[in-house]
Design a protein around this motif. Structure first.
Motif, mmCIF file in Angstrom:
data_model
loop_
_atom_site.group_PDB
_atom_site.id
_atom_site.type_symbol
_atom_site.label_atom_id
_atom_site.label_comp_id
_atom_site.label_asym_id
_atom_site.label_seq_id
_atom_site.Cartn_x
_atom_site.Cartn_y
_atom_site.Cartn_z
ATOM 1 N N PHE A 177 -6.559 -4.939 3.822
ATOM 2 C CA PHE A 177 -7.965 -4.158 3.483
ATOM 3 C C PHE A 177 -8.879 -4.990 4.796
ATOM 4 O O PHE A 177 -9.566 -4.279 5.265
ATOM 5 N N HIS A 233 -6.138 7.814 -3.363
ATOM 6 C CA HIS A 233 -7.059 7.155 -1.976
ATOM 7 C C HIS A 233 -6.991 7.723 -0.855
ATOM 8 O O HIS A 233 -5.784 8.100 -0.386
ATOM 9 N N TRP A 243 -4.314 3.198 -11.929
ATOM 10 C CA TRP A 243 -3.474 2.606 -12.524
ATOM 11 C C TRP A 243 -3.493 1.223 -12.734
ATOM 12 O O TRP A 243 -4.220 0.570 -11.685
ATOM 13 N N VAL A 245 -13.261 -0.976 2.279
ATOM 14 C CA VAL A 245 -13.847 -1.507 0.743
ATOM 15 C C VAL A 245 -13.997 -3.054 0.839
ATOM 16 O O VAL A 245 -14.966 -3.463 0.029
ATOM 17 N N MET A 285 -10.182 -5.524 -9.341
ATOM 18 C CA MET A 285 -9.810 -3.905 -9.533
ATOM 19 C C MET A 285 -8.220 -3.869 -9.493
ATOM 20 O O MET A 285 -7.646 -3.045 -10.431
ATOM 21 N N TYR A 293 -14.538 -0.636 -14.411
ATOM 22 C CA TYR A 293 -14.991 0.434 -14.680
ATOM 23 C C TYR A 293 -14.777 1.026 -16.036
ATOM 24 O O TYR A 293 -13.865 1.750 -16.365
ATOM 25 N N LEU A 341 -2.693 -7.531 -0.154
ATOM 26 C CA LEU A 341 -3.690 -6.218 -0.266
ATOM 27 C C LEU A 341 -5.037 -6.570 0.349
ATOM 28 O O LEU A 341 -5.413 -5.706 1.334
ATOM 29 N N ASN A 347 1.757 3.766 -3.693
ATOM 30 C CA ASN A 347 1.451 5.150 -3.809
ATOM 31 C C ASN A 347 -0.103 5.178 -3.824
ATOM 32 O O ASN A 347 -0.622 6.117 -4.542
ATOM 33 N N CYS A 348 -0.890 4.123 -3.358
ATOM 34 C CA CYS A 348 -2.326 4.270 -3.483
ATOM 35 C C CYS A 348 -2.851 5.321 -2.724
ATOM 36 O O CYS A 348 -3.811 6.121 -3.116
ATOM 37 N N LEU A 362 -18.797 5.918 -2.015
ATOM 38 C CA LEU A 362 -18.720 5.766 -3.560
ATOM 39 C C LEU A 362 -20.292 5.720 -4.052
ATOM 40 O O LEU A 362 -20.842 4.712 -3.471
ATOM 41 N N PRO A 394 -12.004 6.644 -4.115
ATOM 42 C CA PRO A 394 -12.852 6.297 -3.017
ATOM 43 C C PRO A 394 -12.004 6.192 -1.790
ATOM 44 O O PRO A 394 -10.856 5.426 -1.937
ATOM 45 N N VAL A 442 -12.442 -6.410 -5.139
ATOM 46 C CA VAL A 442 -11.181 -5.717 -5.044
ATOM 47 C C VAL A 442 -9.981 -6.446 -5.879
ATOM 48 O O VAL A 442 -9.152 -5.787 -6.357
ATOM 49 N N TRP A 497 0.816 -1.059 -0.113
ATOM 50 C CA TRP A 497 -0.022 0.063 -0.062
ATOM 51 C C TRP A 497 0.891 1.300 0.072
ATOM 52 O O TRP A 497 0.649 2.131 -0.931
ATOM 53 N N ARG A 530 -17.683 -3.297 1.589
ATOM 54 C CA ARG A 530 -18.715 -2.760 0.668
ATOM 55 C C ARG A 530 -18.707 -3.545 -0.751
ATOM 56 O O ARG A 530 -19.389 -3.861 -1.398
ATOM 57 N N ARG A 531 -17.446 -3.898 -1.167
ATOM 58 C CA ARG A 531 -17.244 -4.628 -2.272
ATOM 59 C C ARG A 531 -16.969 -6.220 -2.401
ATOM 60 O O ARG A 531 -17.202 -6.853 -3.277
ATOM 61 N N TYR A 554 -1.682 -1.792 -12.236
ATOM 62 C CA TYR A 554 -0.701 -2.428 -11.672
ATOM 63 C C TYR A 554 -0.361 -3.894 -11.917
ATOM 64 O O TYR A 554 -1.007 -4.664 -12.749
HETATM 65 C C1 HEC Z 1 -4.210 7.465 -9.974
HETATM 66 C C2 HEC Z 1 -4.951 7.396 -8.960
HETATM 67 C C3 HEC Z 1 -5.185 6.122 -8.363
HETATM 68 C C4 HEC Z 1 -4.084 5.244 -7.630
HETATM 69 C C5 HEC Z 1 -2.626 5.533 -7.556
HETATM 70 C C6 HEC Z 1 -4.969 4.025 -7.054
HETATM 71 N N1 HEC Z 1 -6.091 4.215 -7.517
HETATM 72 FE FE1 HEC Z 1 -7.410 2.912 -6.935
HETATM 73 N N2 HEC Z 1 -9.003 3.798 -7.839
HETATM 74 C C7 HEC Z 1 -8.852 5.004 -8.392
HETATM 75 C C8 HEC Z 1 -10.046 5.571 -8.909
HETATM 76 C C9 HEC Z 1 -10.241 6.807 -9.573
HETATM 77 C C10 HEC Z 1 -11.054 4.574 -8.587
HETATM 78 C C11 HEC Z 1 -12.544 4.587 -8.690
HETATM 79 C C12 HEC Z 1 -12.735 3.596 -9.903
HETATM 80 C C13 HEC Z 1 -12.392 4.369 -11.281
HETATM 81 O O1 HEC Z 1 -13.336 5.126 -11.625
HETATM 82 O O2 HEC Z 1 -11.523 3.816 -12.016
HETATM 83 C C14 HEC Z 1 -10.207 3.567 -7.819
HETATM 84 C C15 HEC Z 1 -10.964 2.492 -7.163
HETATM 85 C C16 HEC Z 1 -10.326 1.471 -6.455
HETATM 86 C C17 HEC Z 1 -10.894 0.419 -5.762
HETATM 87 C C18 HEC Z 1 -12.537 0.108 -5.753
HETATM 88 C C19 HEC Z 1 -13.170 0.890 -4.839
HETATM 89 C C20 HEC Z 1 -14.473 0.813 -4.965
HETATM 90 O O3 HEC Z 1 -15.270 1.134 -4.051
HETATM 91 O O4 HEC Z 1 -14.978 0.545 -6.003
HETATM 92 C C21 HEC Z 1 -9.977 -0.302 -4.937
HETATM 93 C C22 HEC Z 1 -10.119 -1.295 -4.014
HETATM 94 C C23 HEC Z 1 -8.620 0.392 -5.303
HETATM 95 N N3 HEC Z 1 -8.874 1.360 -6.185
HETATM 96 C C24 HEC Z 1 -7.329 -0.006 -4.725
HETATM 97 C C25 HEC Z 1 -6.224 0.744 -5.076
HETATM 98 C C26 HEC Z 1 -5.074 0.213 -4.243
HETATM 99 C C27 HEC Z 1 -4.826 -0.908 -3.313
HETATM 100 C C28 HEC Z 1 -4.061 1.169 -4.866
HETATM 101 C C29 HEC Z 1 -2.388 1.098 -4.827
HETATM 102 C C30 HEC Z 1 -2.049 -0.449 -4.913
HETATM 103 C C31 HEC Z 1 -4.572 2.122 -5.804
HETATM 104 N N4 HEC Z 1 -6.047 1.911 -5.521
HETATM 105 C C32 HEC Z 1 -4.092 3.216 -6.426
HETATM 106 C C33 HEC Z 1 -7.620 5.741 -8.506
HETATM 107 C C34 HEC Z 1 -6.294 5.293 -8.190
#
Ligand code: HEC
Ligand code: HEC
Length: 232
Positions: free
Chosen positions: A125, A66, A109, A82, A94, A102, A121, A61-62, A142, A77, A91, A57, A85-86, A111
């Protein structure tokens, strides 16, 4: 002469006693709060996967997008709850390919996590979601696909997995996402074998479809097929 004020020595005693009392109360409350932390944070459940998940995490750079426990950036969100919720299936999907969950709005990103990274992860969570946070966060953040609460057309109970993952993209009884078609009456459109085949692997049934292949177990497939078949 009537004395209306404390004498000097009485004032000193009052000051000293008051200060001592407040200090004792302060130390006592601090010790009490510190004593609760292990239980509130479920320290005994800080397993190795949870630790690895926390490091992932941080390293990934989550928090650049987030929040967790309200800390971080407000672009994406809040993730403390999570899993509740999900659910883990969503997860995991995602973390595998956000665009698939989506479609058309890729803002997260993609990953390159290994299966173990994803497990870690999810463990992290799950652990953080179980913390006693005195009611934080107050409401799910969300809007997209919040689990429907109103009376729906379904007469058998909704599988948990349906509320966690399918409603992100599908509406039922007027509530849910709009990425895929509403599922009202789907049991009349598709037979049980067709439903199972579809849920097991949508792209195999219809190449290029926007519905992703979700990692559902056989038990979940049966449960979902029974549920959807009853929607007539
Ligand atoms: C560049 C920005 C960005 C980064 C960095 C990022 N996320 Fe996200 N994440 C988002 C966005 C925006 C959404 C909402 C869904 C969408 O529109 O794509 C999301 C959605 C999610 C969701 C689903 C949440 C839901 O309630 O639906 C999860 C789980 C998640 N991210 C986990 C992570 C984790 C773990 C990391 C790091 C390893 C991470 N994200 C890094 C932008 C980011
Ligand atoms: C990421 C979005 C997404 C998720 C999550 C998703 N679906 Fe879909 N689903 C779609 C899309 C898009 C279609 C339309 C596919 C097409 O016609 O190409 C679809 C089609 C369907 C159909 C066929 C409907 C019809 O009237 O022909 C069924 C049944 C279905 N989904 C059930 C589910 C169930 C059950 C779940 C949860 C396990 C689920 N879907 C999760 C996007 C999604």
């Amino acid at each position: 002469m009537v004395r209306t004020m404390l004498s000097k020595s009485a004032a000193r005693a009052f000051f000293l006693a008051g200060t001592a009392l407040c200090a004792v109360a302060f130390v006592g409350l601090t010790v009490d709060t510190l004593g609760r932390i292990p239980k509130q944070t479920r320290q005994d459940q800080l397993t190795e996967p949870v630790r690895r998940g926390k490091h992932l995490w941080d390293r990934s750079n989550c928090m650049g997008c987030h929040t967790l426990l309200g800390e971080g950036a407000y672009y994406a969100p809040e993730l403390t709850k999570v899993i509740e919720r999900r659910g883990p299936v969503f997860v995991r999907a995602m973390l595998t390919d956000p665009e698939k969950m989506y479609p058309g709005q890729r803002r997260m990103w993609k990953y390159d996590f290994s299966e173990q990274d994803k497990d870690d992860l999810i463990a992290f969570f799950t652990w953080i979601g179980g913390m006693d946070l005195n009611g934080f966060p107050p409401v799910p953040t969300l809007g997209l696909g919040a689990p429907p609460t109103g009376a729906a057309a379904d007469n058998i109970a909704r599988p948990q997995i349906f509320n966690q993952i399918c409603v992100a993209c599908h509406a039922l009884g007027g509530q849910g996402g709009k990425v895929g078609p509403a599922l009202d009456g789907v049991g009349a459109r598709l037979s049980a074998p067709q439903l199972t085949a579809w849920l097991r692997d949508p792209p195999a049934v219809k190449p290029g479809t926007a519905m992703p292949k979700l990692p559902l177990t056989e038990g979940q497939l049966d449960e979902l097929t029974a549920f959807l078949s009853a929607l007539k």
